[in-house]
Motif scaffolding. Structure first.
Motif, PDB file in Angstrom:
ATOM      1  N   TYR A  22       0.859  -1.178   0.000  1.00  0.00           N
ATOM      2  CA  TYR A  22       0.000   0.000   0.000  1.00  0.00           C
ATOM      3  C   TYR A  22       0.897   1.230   0.000  1.00  0.00           C
ATOM      4  O   TYR A  22       2.000   1.207   0.549  1.00  0.00           O
ATOM      5  CB  TYR A  22      -0.896   0.029   1.240  1.00  0.00           C
ATOM      6  N   VAL A  23       0.410   2.295  -0.601  1.00  0.00           N
ATOM      7  CA  VAL A  23       1.134   3.561  -0.620  1.00  0.00           C
ATOM      8  C   VAL A  23       0.230   4.619  -0.007  1.00  0.00           C
ATOM      9  O   VAL A  23      -0.915   4.791  -0.429  1.00  0.00           O
ATOM     10  CB  VAL A  23       1.528   3.968  -2.057  1.00  0.00           C
ATOM     11  N   LEU A  24       0.741   5.299   0.999  1.00  0.00           N
ATOM     12  CA  LEU A  24       0.034   6.400   1.636  1.00  0.00           C
ATOM     13  C   LEU A  24       0.803   7.675   1.301  1.00  0.00           C
ATOM     14  O   LEU A  24       2.013   7.731   1.507  1.00  0.00           O
ATOM     15  CB  LEU A  24      -0.003   6.184   3.148  1.00  0.00           C
ATOM     16  N   THR A  25       0.121   8.663   0.737  1.00  0.00           N
ATOM     17  CA  THR A  25       0.749   9.955   0.492  1.00  0.00           C
ATOM     18  C   THR A  25      -0.055  11.010   1.222  1.00  0.00           C
ATOM     19  O   THR A  25      -1.283  11.035   1.147  1.00  0.00           O
ATOM     20  CB  THR A  25       0.821  10.292  -1.019  1.00  0.00           C
ATOM     21  N   ALA A  26       0.646  11.856   1.968  1.00  0.00           N
ATOM     22  CA  ALA A  26      -0.005  12.896   2.768  1.00  0.00           C
ATOM     23  C   ALA A  26       0.614  14.249   2.455  1.00  0.00           C
ATOM     24  O   ALA A  26       1.839  14.369   2.348  1.00  0.00           O
ATOM     25  CB  ALA A  26       0.153  12.580   4.251  1.00  0.00           C
ATOM     26  N   ASP A  27      -0.230  15.253   2.304  1.00  0.00           N
ATOM     27  CA  ASP A  27       0.242  16.609   2.043  1.00  0.00           C
ATOM     28  C   ASP A  27       0.629  17.296   3.345  1.00  0.00           C
ATOM     29  O   ASP A  27      -0.194  17.436   4.248  1.00  0.00           O
ATOM     30  CB  ASP A  27      -0.848  17.433   1.347  1.00  0.00           C
ATOM     31  N   LEU A  28       1.888  17.710   3.426  1.00  0.00           N
ATOM     32  CA  LEU A  28       2.409  18.425   4.593  1.00  0.00           C
ATOM     33  C   LEU A  28       3.274  19.593   4.129  1.00  0.00           C
ATOM     34  O   LEU A  28       4.460  19.665   4.438  1.00  0.00           O
ATOM     35  CB  LEU A  28       3.234  17.478   5.473  1.00  0.00           C
ATOM     36  N   PRO A  29       2.685  20.543   3.388  1.00  0.00           N
ATOM     37  CA  PRO A  29       3.502  21.641   2.853  1.00  0.00           C
ATOM     38  C   PRO A  29       4.022  22.553   3.954  1.00  0.00           C
ATOM     39  O   PRO A  29       3.316  22.859   4.911  1.00  0.00           O
ATOM     40  CB  PRO A  29       2.536  22.394   1.935  1.00  0.00           C
ATOM     41  N   GLY A  30       5.273  22.947   3.810  1.00  0.00           N
ATOM     42  CA  GLY A  30       5.875  23.881   4.757  1.00  0.00           C
ATOM     43  C   GLY A  30       6.284  23.288   6.081  1.00  0.00           C
ATOM     44  O   GLY A  30       6.733  23.995   6.977  1.00  0.00           O
ATOM     45  N   VAL A  31       6.154  21.982   6.224  1.00  0.00           N
ATOM     46  CA  VAL A  31       6.520  21.309   7.477  1.00  0.00           C
ATOM     47  C   VAL A  31       8.018  21.068   7.496  1.00  0.00           C
ATOM     48  O   VAL A  31       8.615  20.675   6.496  1.00  0.00           O
ATOM     49  CB  VAL A  31       5.738  19.986   7.614  1.00  0.00           C
TER      50      VAL A  31
ATOM     51  N   TYR B 255       9.961  11.863   2.825  1.00  0.00           N
ATOM     52  CA  TYR B 255       9.347  13.198   2.764  1.00  0.00           C
ATOM     53  C   TYR B 255      10.097  14.047   1.756  1.00  0.00           C
ATOM     54  O   TYR B 255      11.306  14.230   1.872  1.00  0.00           O
ATOM     55  CB  TYR B 255       9.395  13.849   4.150  1.00  0.00           C
ATOM     56  N   GLU B 256       9.381  14.536   0.733  1.00  0.00           N
ATOM     57  CA  GLU B 256      10.014  15.347  -0.299  1.00  0.00           C
ATOM     58  C   GLU B 256       8.995  16.329  -0.878  1.00  0.00           C
ATOM     59  O   GLU B 256       7.853  15.951  -1.177  1.00  0.00           O
ATOM     60  CB  GLU B 256      10.548  14.448  -1.424  1.00  0.00           C
ATOM     61  N   ASN B 257       9.411  17.583  -1.023  1.00  0.00           N
ATOM     62  CA  ASN B 257       8.585  18.632  -1.616  1.00  0.00           C
ATOM     63  C   ASN B 257       7.210  18.759  -0.960  1.00  0.00           C
ATOM     64  O   ASN B 257       6.205  18.955  -1.629  1.00  0.00           O
ATOM     65  CB  ASN B 257       8.426  18.410  -3.124  1.00  0.00           C
TER      66      ASN B 257
END
Length: 140
Positions: A39-48, A107-109
């Motif tokens: 499984y692949v989980l992608t989460a948006d964490l901009p600016g973290v 974690y990237e971009n």
């Protein structure tokens, strides 16, 4: 300078100030999909800050924590501040057929990707069908 006024956004801002939403965890939008044997989980964490991202597994509970620190600038007058600072928290219950020992994260971009492998015994497999005796021919 032109400004766009959205009464609903302004109402949300006022309500957030009154309810002091800064103490509650921030929204962490995510996608989860299966790709073959993991499984692949992608989460948006901009600016973290990458150093604040923490992924851990306790039994079948996957926990993701992160924090965006506020930018404090002395002597500035904020016109609008829509990029919230604070803590992010998301917890997921994993199935029993997950290889929790081999979970990895990257974690990237501003995007956190978590690879969650499936145990070998839970992977789809072909079952051989055996027959006994001789095959009888059918004639019409």
């Amino acid at each position: 300078m032109t400004m766009f006024f959205d009464p609903f956004r302004e109402l949300d801002r006022v309500a957030g100030t009154l309810l002091d939403r800064r103490e509650s965890p921030r929204l962490m939008p995510m996608d989860v999909y299966r790709d073959g044997d993991h499984y692949v989980l992608t989460a948006d964490l901009p600016g973290v800050d990458p150093g604040s991202v923490d992924v851990d597994v306790d039994g079948q509970l996957l926990t993701i924590r992160a924090e965006r620190t506020p930018r404090s600038q002395e002597g500035v007058q904020w016109l609008t501040r829509e990029r919230p600072a604070g803590a992010y928290l998301r917890q997921l219950t994993l199935g029993k057929d997950i290889d929790t020992e081999s979970i990895s994260a990257h974690y990237e971009n501003g995007v956190l990707s978590v690879m969650i492998p499936v145990l070998e015994k839970a992977k789809p497999r072909k079952i051989a069908v055996e027959t006994t005796g001789t095959r009888a021919e059918v004639t019409a």
